[in-house]
Every structure is written in C-alpha cells, then in structure tokens.
Enzyme design. Structure first.
Site, PDB file in Angstrom:
ATOM      1  N   ARG A 167       0.814  -1.230   0.000  1.00 40.65           N
ATOM      2  CA  ARG A 167       0.000   0.000   0.000  1.00 40.65           C
ATOM      3  C   ARG A 167       0.846   1.278   0.000  1.00 40.65           C
ATOM      4  O   ARG A 167       0.481   2.282   0.612  1.00 40.65           O
ATOM      5  CB  ARG A 167      -0.929   0.035   1.222  1.00 40.65           C
ATOM      6  CG  ARG A 167      -2.037  -0.992   1.193  1.00 40.65           C
ATOM      7  CD  ARG A 167      -2.988  -0.774   0.028  1.00 40.65           C
ATOM      8  NE  ARG A 167      -4.189  -1.574   0.186  1.00 40.65           N
ATOM      9  CZ  ARG A 167      -4.264  -2.876  -0.106  1.00 40.65           C
ATOM     10  NH1 ARG A 167      -3.220  -3.529  -0.568  1.00 40.65           N
ATOM     11  NH2 ARG A 167      -5.422  -3.517   0.058  1.00 40.65           N
ATOM     12  N   SER A 240     -10.676   0.227   3.094  1.00 38.71           N
ATOM     13  CA  SER A 240      -9.959  -0.047   4.348  1.00 38.71           C
ATOM     14  C   SER A 240      -9.433   1.256   4.915  1.00 38.71           C
ATOM     15  O   SER A 240      -8.715   1.975   4.225  1.00 38.71           O
ATOM     16  CB  SER A 240      -8.756  -0.961   4.108  1.00 38.71           C
ATOM     17  OG  SER A 240      -9.157  -2.209   3.635  1.00 38.71           O
ATOM     18  N   GLU A 336      -4.816   4.059   6.120  1.00 44.36           N
ATOM     19  CA  GLU A 336      -4.508   3.854   4.696  1.00 44.36           C
ATOM     20  C   GLU A 336      -4.814   5.102   3.855  1.00 44.36           C
ATOM     21  O   GLU A 336      -4.013   5.477   3.005  1.00 44.36           O
ATOM     22  CB  GLU A 336      -5.275   2.627   4.174  1.00 44.36           C
ATOM     23  CG  GLU A 336      -4.789   2.226   2.794  1.00 44.36           C
ATOM     24  CD  GLU A 336      -5.599   1.119   2.159  1.00 44.36           C
ATOM     25  OE1 GLU A 336      -5.443  -0.032   2.577  1.00 44.36           O
ATOM     26  OE2 GLU A 336      -6.372   1.404   1.241  1.00 44.36           O
TER      27      GLU A 336
HETATM   28  N1  EPU Z   1     -11.521 -10.014   9.891  1.00 48.76           N
HETATM   29  C1  EPU Z   1     -12.230 -10.019  11.078  1.00 48.76           C
HETATM   30  N2  EPU Z   1     -13.143  -9.021  11.284  1.00 48.76           N
HETATM   31  C2  EPU Z   1     -13.371  -8.044  10.381  1.00 48.76           C
HETATM   32  C3  EPU Z   1     -12.654  -8.037   9.171  1.00 48.76           C
HETATM   33  C4  EPU Z   1     -11.707  -9.028   8.949  1.00 48.76           C
HETATM   34  O1  EPU Z   1     -12.050 -10.873  11.911  1.00 48.76           O
HETATM   35  O2  EPU Z   1     -14.226  -7.189  10.645  1.00 48.76           O
HETATM   36  C5  EPU Z   1     -10.569 -11.103   9.618  1.00 48.76           C
HETATM   37  C6  EPU Z   1     -11.111 -12.043   8.537  1.00 48.76           C
HETATM   38  O3  EPU Z   1     -11.918 -13.036   9.066  1.00 48.76           O
HETATM   39  C7  EPU Z   1      -9.846 -12.611   7.956  1.00 48.76           C
HETATM   40  C8  EPU Z   1      -8.865 -11.442   8.053  1.00 48.76           C
HETATM   41  O4  EPU Z   1      -9.389 -10.589   9.068  1.00 48.76           O
HETATM   42  O5  EPU Z   1      -9.348 -13.652   8.729  1.00 48.76           O
HETATM   43  C9  EPU Z   1      -8.712 -10.701   6.741  1.00 48.76           C
HETATM   44  O6  EPU Z   1      -9.945 -10.100   6.358  1.00 48.76           O
HETATM   45  P1  EPU Z   1     -10.358  -9.784   4.841  1.00 48.76           P
HETATM   46  O7  EPU Z   1     -10.186 -10.991   4.008  1.00 48.76           O
HETATM   47  O8  EPU Z   1     -11.681  -9.139   4.848  1.00 48.76           O
HETATM   48  O9  EPU Z   1      -9.253  -8.778   4.320  1.00 48.76           O
HETATM   49  P2  EPU Z   1      -8.577  -7.550   5.034  1.00 48.76           P
HETATM   50  O10 EPU Z   1      -7.198  -7.929   5.438  1.00 48.76           O
HETATM   51  O11 EPU Z   1      -9.463  -7.032   6.090  1.00 48.76           O
HETATM   52  C10 EPU Z   1      -7.436  -6.647   2.879  1.00 48.76           C
HETATM   53  C11 EPU Z   1      -7.309  -5.338   2.167  1.00 48.76           C
HETATM   54  C12 EPU Z   1      -8.558  -5.046   1.333  1.00 48.76           C
HETATM   55  C13 EPU Z   1      -8.736  -6.161   0.352  1.00 48.76           C
HETATM   56  C14 EPU Z   1      -8.854  -7.485   1.109  1.00 48.76           C
HETATM   57  C15 EPU Z   1      -8.890  -8.668   0.184  1.00 48.76           C
HETATM   58  C16 EPU Z   1      -5.823  -3.953   3.468  1.00 48.76           C
HETATM   59  C17 EPU Z   1      -5.711  -2.781   4.396  1.00 48.76           C
HETATM   60  N3  EPU Z   1      -7.059  -4.263   3.106  1.00 48.76           N
HETATM   61  O12 EPU Z   1      -8.500  -6.498   3.826  1.00 48.76           O
HETATM   62  O13 EPU Z   1      -8.320  -3.846   0.625  1.00 48.76           O
HETATM   63  O14 EPU Z   1      -9.877  -5.967  -0.455  1.00 48.76           O
HETATM   64  O15 EPU Z   1      -7.690  -7.679   1.963  1.00 48.76           O
HETATM   65  O16 EPU Z   1      -7.636  -8.885  -0.373  1.00 48.76           O
HETATM   66  O17 EPU Z   1      -4.815  -4.531   3.089  1.00 48.76           O
HETATM   67  C18 EPU Z   1      -8.594  -1.494   0.667  1.00 48.76           C
HETATM   68  O18 EPU Z   1      -7.359  -1.436   0.673  1.00 48.76           O
HETATM   69  O19 EPU Z   1      -9.318  -0.460   0.665  1.00 48.76           O
HETATM   70  C19 EPU Z   1      -9.228  -2.796   0.686  1.00 48.76           C
HETATM   71  C20 EPU Z   1     -10.552  -2.950   0.768  1.00 48.76           C
END
Ligand code: EPU
Length: 340
Positions: A167, A240, A336
C-alpha cells in the site's frame, strides 16, 4: 490550445467518497495532457501546491483545500505492444479503474481480475500500490509517465523507480510533486489463476467449481466486495481505513500465545501481517457508531460517514480505534487513506 479553466471556492463534496463537505480554493478539471501543461506554464499556478484528485476514494479531507486541486479526467486506453511473455496496455490517469479492468478482460487480456471493483482511477492505483485477493498492482505494472510539478518536466518511471511496497510507493511519499499522466501495465500472456485467498476459493467451490476464466474470477471477487464493503453512495467511506500491520515472528508468536485465533500471514521478508479488521473487532469496535462515524458491520476495517461527519470526526474515531488496539495488542495501526 487547451481551454482549461480554474474555478475558485469549488465544492468537493461530490468528489470524495467520504462525502466531506469542503471546498477547494482553486479547482481545475484536467481533460488532456495539454490542460496540465497549460496550467504548469502559468507562473501563478506553477507556484501553488497541488492536490491531485482522482475518484477521491482514498482521501480524508479534514478541511478546505488550499493551493490548486487538479481533478484528473483524462481518458484513453490502448494496447501499446507485446513481447513473448506480456501484452502491454496503457491507460490514461483519469480512467475509472474497474472500467479499465473490465475492458482488459473483455479484450481477452488477463491479469487484473483479482483487482476488480477497487474504487478509484488508473492514475491513483500505483500511488498506493492497490492490492486485493492475493495480487498487488506492482505485479502487473510496467511504467508510468508523470509531470514533475516542481520542474515542469515529464518523467518516465520504470518499476524499480516507483519503489512499491505494501500500500505504498515513491509517489505516496512524494505527494504533491508528481502528477501521474498515464500508466502502462504488463499483462501476462500465459494466465495463471490466483485463488490463494480462502474467500475466493470458497466462493468458487460454492458455485460448484465451474471452469475458471479470468472473467469468472473477476465476477466472484466483485460479488465478495459488494457483500462485504459498503457502497459509498449509501455510506461514505474510503475502503480499508487502516493498513494491515506487520510484526516480527517473535512478536507474532507471543501474540498467538495469548490469542490462538489471531490471523497472521507470513510474508517474503519473514515478518507476519496481522488482520487489522480482526484486531479492531476484538476490541469491540465492529458495528459501533460514535456520532455520525461508524465502523462497518461486515468489515471492521472500514469507517463510514453515517450522515454529516466531518473529516475531524473521522480522524477522532480513527484515533480512538488506534488507542484501543494499541492498548489490547500493543500494535499501532496506520491509516490507509491520505489525510489532507
Ligand atoms: N476479519 C475479522 N473481522 C473483520 C474483518 C476481517 O475478523 O471485521 C478477519 C477475517 O476473518 C480474515 C482477516 O481478518 O481472517 C482478513 O480479512 P479480509 O479478508 O476481509 O481482508 P482484510 O485484510 O481485512 C485486505 C485489504 C482489502 C482487500 C482485502 C482482500 C488492506 C488494508 N485491506 O483487507 O483492501 O480488499 O484484503 O484482499 O490490506 C482497501 O485497501 O481499501 C481494501 C478494501
């Protein structure tokens, strides 16, 4: 001759996805490289600091914006070459990212499908090295052209000069100096699907595991995003709000000893990436609302404007969340979006 005009006290509410009701001291819509060069040639504007605006989807505007806001509205996308391994596609900075992704897929060029439905423009994509579902922009990036506002020169940046990381890029750190004009992507001729993200593989299996195509992967990912992430038209947001933090192996093991369910993903550098959404949820913040600022019900990483929140309100709640996570886990979350 380009006919670019600069408007003063221009409303930005419709131009940022948080819906912040603020104004630009000076605003110009840029429809062509000539528009940009015309403004840069005018000593009044050349001396002003600039804020480059794409879709306004990764921005927290905390007040009126001084200097000159350049709203990139340039369009155009074309195949510019190929070699044994890649097709090279160029797109103008103002192109909508997802429209561009669909255009490549419909033309038969794979590679961007995992980045489907990310809000924003082509020109903004390299700045924060957008990433989702196991793919980062830098894996498909070839080169870009940018105007150096301080010198008036147009420069070409290859992959290494962009200094991409999670990022982040050189352009995020040198904010306000370079105006990205167009970006060339290298799309692999030999397609390799990437279902490394458990959500994606599960959604595909739930459909009966049909034959995989880039368009199918794009649709699966777009569905997941629509399900989890709020539509800015319904609740203003910038995706995010925090980056996923990275910790050493020792630190991760210590945290895991206390919280056995804590998700963590090992990276190439040996560090572990934690899920900020999980950390926030564990602190009881998921679905919570303070004033007009909310934490999204299905994804705790997303802060939303539930009405008339201003940038300062969002920043205040962001700080409360950072403090809560720090107190419980000893980890400081980094926002972010860019704060202006
Ligand atoms: N999780 C929770 N609670 C929540 C959200 C997530 O427990 O409210 C847990 C999920 O169960 C999972 C882990 O956290 O085990 C990861 O969650 P998720 O797959 O939703 O992805 P993320 O890490 O929260 C990142 C990116 C997103 C991207 C997704 C999919 C960042 C900051 N965010 O989110 O990017 O779409 O992975 O690859 O890296 C963005 O940058 O604006 C964005 C939406």
């Amino acid at each position: 001759m380009s006919a670019v005009s600069v408007q003063s006290h221009f409303p930005l509410q419709a131009l940022n996805t948080f819906g912040m009701d603020v104004f630009a001291d000076a605003y110009a819509a840029i429809h062509s490289p000539a528009d940009l060069m015309t403004l840069r040639a005018d000593p009044t504007w050349a001396a002003q600091p600039v804020l480059v605006l794409g879709a306004g989807s990764n921005l927290l505007l905390t007040g009126n914006v001084g200097g000159l806001v350049l709203h990139m509205r340039t369009t155009g996308k074309e195949v510019v070459g190929e070699d044994h391994s890649s097709i090279y596609v160029r797109a103008a900075a103002g192109e909508d990212w997802h429209t561009f992704v669909l255009w490549t897929l419909e033309a038969g060029y794979a590679g961007l499908e995992n980045l489907s439905l990310i809000p924003g423009t082509v020109g903004a994509a390299p700045v924060q090295n957008i990433g989702a579902y196991g793919v980062e922009l830098q894996e498909r990036f070839h080169a870009l052209r940018a105007l150096d506002w301080t010198t008036g020169e147009i420069k070409t940046f290859d992959h290494s000069s962009c200094r991409f990381s999670y990022r982040d890029s050189f352009f995020r750190r040198a904010r306000g100096r370079f105006i990205i004009m167009d970006v060339v992507f290298a799309l692999p001729k030999r397609w390799q699907n990437n279902l490394s993200y458990p959500d994606v593989e599960q959604a595909w299996r739930a459909q009966g595991a049909p034959p995989l195509t880039p368009l199918l992967v794009s649709r699966i990912i777009a569905d997941i995003r629509r399900r989890k992430l709020p539509d800015p038209a319904v609740a203003g947001n910038a995706g995010s709000f925090f980056k996923n933090p990275s910790v050493s192996r020792a630190r991760f093991e210590a945290l895991r000893a206390d919280y056995p369910d804590m998700p963590g993903y090992i990276q190439a550098d040996g560090y572990y990436r934690l899920a900020a959404g999980w950390l926030i949820e564990q602190c009881g913040w998921k679905g919570k609302t303070v004033g007009d600022v909310g934490v999204w019900e299905t994804q705790a990483l997303v802060l939303v404007n539930r009405g008339k929140a201003c940038g300062q309100d969002i920043a205040r709640v962001s700080l409360m969340i950072q403090e809560a996570v720090n107190e419980k886990f000893g980890v400081w979350l980094e926002p972010e979006p860019v704060f202006v």
